[in-house]
Design an enzyme around this catalytic site. Structure first.
Site, PDB file in Angstrom:
ATOM      1  N   SER A  42      -9.846   2.363   2.736  1.00  0.00           N
ATOM      2  CA  SER A  42      -8.922   3.073   1.872  1.00  0.00           C
ATOM      3  C   SER A  42      -7.956   2.145   1.119  1.00  0.00           C
ATOM      4  CB  SER A  42      -8.078   4.040   2.711  1.00  0.00           C
ATOM      5  OG  SER A  42      -7.292   3.330   3.662  1.00  0.00           O
ATOM      6  N   SER A  87     -10.465   0.033   6.986  1.00  0.00           N
ATOM      7  CA  SER A  87      -9.837   0.121   5.660  1.00  0.00           C
ATOM      8  C   SER A  87      -9.130  -1.141   5.187  1.00  0.00           C
ATOM      9  CB  SER A  87      -8.841   1.287   5.631  1.00  0.00           C
ATOM     10  OG  SER A  87      -9.521   2.507   5.641  1.00  0.00           O
ATOM     11  N   LYS A 128       0.846  -1.200   0.000  1.00  0.00           N
ATOM     12  CA  LYS A 128       0.000   0.000   0.000  1.00  0.00           C
ATOM     13  C   LYS A 128       0.881   1.249   0.000  1.00  0.00           C
ATOM     14  CE  LYS A 128      -3.911   2.060   2.544  1.00  0.00           C
ATOM     15  NZ  LYS A 128      -4.859   1.901   3.662  1.00  0.00           N
TER      16      LYS A 128
END
Length: 490
Positions: A159, A183, A79
């Protein structure tokens, strides 16, 4: 060679160990898949094929020498929230410009030390603020899943949308993600993958771009419960560089996955039965309860009376911490700078152009609730509510070992379907409580809804009891027999 990308992390590691294929071969297969698919899916915002193949070659040497690490030769995605030395890290925000860290985050360093191979950096909501991944400066990723008979793009959640999309579309064996209010778990539920947020403090936050420091926690998104256990073991551990890191040993969670739930007590919180919950989700929750009963667990009703205050409390605490954390982005030392006539106009120009609308919205909320005259009325009160939410869990765990809930109040939705920010925030209704209380939570794919989209069940455990989460999740995974994959259109 494309068949290699369809392997689970566990089976890929077995194949590498037995030399059925090399780290270079499986890495090349992923590099090729990313090259062919990423323009459509937009899961990766930075691709690192040369670095990946270099790391894979080093892994092949270690395997040949009998020095393989826990994740030796396994290609994974990262990420864009984790600092990676020499590789651009922007948290998908304009304000960080082309920032390229000179150091490695603790979590990613541990993964490379274990032999993992980096395929690139994954898309996310800007500064991890969002539930749909549409606040990214690089544009939204596409969910590999689509509704039956529709070619409309759906969100993979947020997210950590890029992480979930990449794992679901077989563009990496597994991926790192992070969870501040859901998330990891919500994107996992939206994409038919497994995601776990460990206990707060289990994984180091050093080198992670901060959103809300008392809520942020690293974790993996993977194809199976076993895969998530393997990756989480490598990600966790005490780190002296993070003052919130817990000096606790990391259990062998992989061994817990198939231990079953015989004799365990599973709590069902009555407050999670919300108005207008879709029939598919209600039915799946009931099915999950039956599955655990059939495997020898006892089901007990519990109450978490302060659940209704969790979202309001979260949307005070998280923006308040964000407004403090993001004050450092001023255009002076690194990242984007918009020059003005004086210092104040430079700050204003930099921050108004550097931050997107959602980040600005949350910073304004956070600054407001911390301001003189409002601190006691909002922030202090929210912290008191947070304590009551934690006490609810402590009370509930007096009569059960873990809780079973839906992960989300809906399946994946299309971009633009939730234009109202408050409607978007309601997506986190089942997940934020675990963040506010610092507890572990895992989402397991368990069924498809009427439109052919995946739905997840969530298991919430006691603090530092990820072992029980993995036991219950493993039992649910086995009972559900979820093997559905998105039909390839990309």
């Amino acid at each position: 060679m494309t068949e290699l990308t369809k392997l689970t992390l566990a089976s890929a590691l077995d194949g590498l160990k037995t030399k059925a294929f090399s780290a270079t071969e499986i890495t090349q297969a992923f590099v090729d898949s990313i090259e062919a698919s990423n323009d459509t899916l937009n899961a990766y915002v930075v691709k690192t094929p040369e670095k990946a193949l270099e790391m894979a070659a080093a892994s092949d040497k270690r395997i040949a020498a009998g020095e393989a690490g826990l994740l030796e030769g396994a290609p994974i995605g990262v990420k864009d929230l984790y600092c990676t030395k020499g590789v651009r890290t922007t948290a998908c925000s304009n304000i960080l410009g082309e920032f390229t860290p000179t150091y490695e985050s603790t979590v990613t360093q541990q993964l490379w030390d274990a032999g993992a191979v980096m395929l690139g950096k994954l898309n996310m909501d800007e500064f991890a603020m969002g539930s749909s991944n549409e606040t990214s400066r690089f544009g939204p990723p596409a969910n590999p899943w689509r509704r039956n008979g529709s070619n409309q793009n759906l969100t993979p959640g947020g997210s950590s949308g890029g992480s979930a999309a990449a794992v679901s579309a077989d563009l990496c064996l597994a991926a790192t993600a992070s969870d501040t209010g859901g998330s990891i778990r919500q994107p996992a539920s939206f994409t038919g993958t497994v995601g776990i947020k460990p206990t707060y403090g289990r994984a180091s936050r050093y080198g992670m771009v901060a959103f809300a420091s008392s809520l942020d926690q690293a974790g993996p998104i993977a194809k199976t419960v076993e895969d998530s256990a393997i990756l989480l073991e490598a990600m966790c551990g005490h780190d002296a560089k993070d003052s919130t890191s817990l000096p606790e040993p990391v259990p062998e969670w992989r061994n817990a996955v198939r231990r079953g739930v015989q004799g365990m007590k599973i709590g069902i919180p009555k407050e999670y039965r919300v108005d207008n919950m879709p029939e598919d989700i209600e039915a799946l929750w009931s099915q999950g309860i039956d599955w655990l009963k059939e495997q020898g667990a006892e089901i007990v009703d519990v109450s978490l009376p302060h659940t209704k205050y969790a979202l309001p409390a979260y949307y005070i605490v998280a923006p308040a911490e964000a407004s403090s954390n993001l004050a450092r982005y001023d255009g002076m030392r690194y990242g984007t700078r918009v020059s003005g006539d004086n210092l104040i106009s430079t700050y204003e120009g930099t921050r108004s152009e550097g931050f997107g609308a959602e980040v600005q919205r949350r910073l304004m909320i956070g600054t407001y609730v911390l301001s003189s005259g409002y601190y006691d009325a909002y922030y202090l009160r929210a912290q008191k509510v947070r304590k009551k939410i934690l006490n609810d869990f402590v009370e509930a765990f007096g009569s059960c070992d873990a809780l079973l809930t839906p992960t989300c109040p809906s399946a994946a939705f299309a971009y633009g379907e939730k234009a109202d920010p408050v409607q978007m925030y309601l997506n986190d209704i089942f997940t934020v409580t675990a963040n506010l209380a610092g507890l572990p939570g895992i989402s397991v794919p368990a069924a498809l809804d009427k439109q052919g989209l995946p739905l997840g069940l969530q298991v919430i455990g006691k603090a530092l009891d990820e072992t029980t989460c993995f036991r219950v999740a493993g039992a649910l995974e086995e009972a559900a027999g979820f093997v559905a994959k998105p039909e390839k259109w990309w």
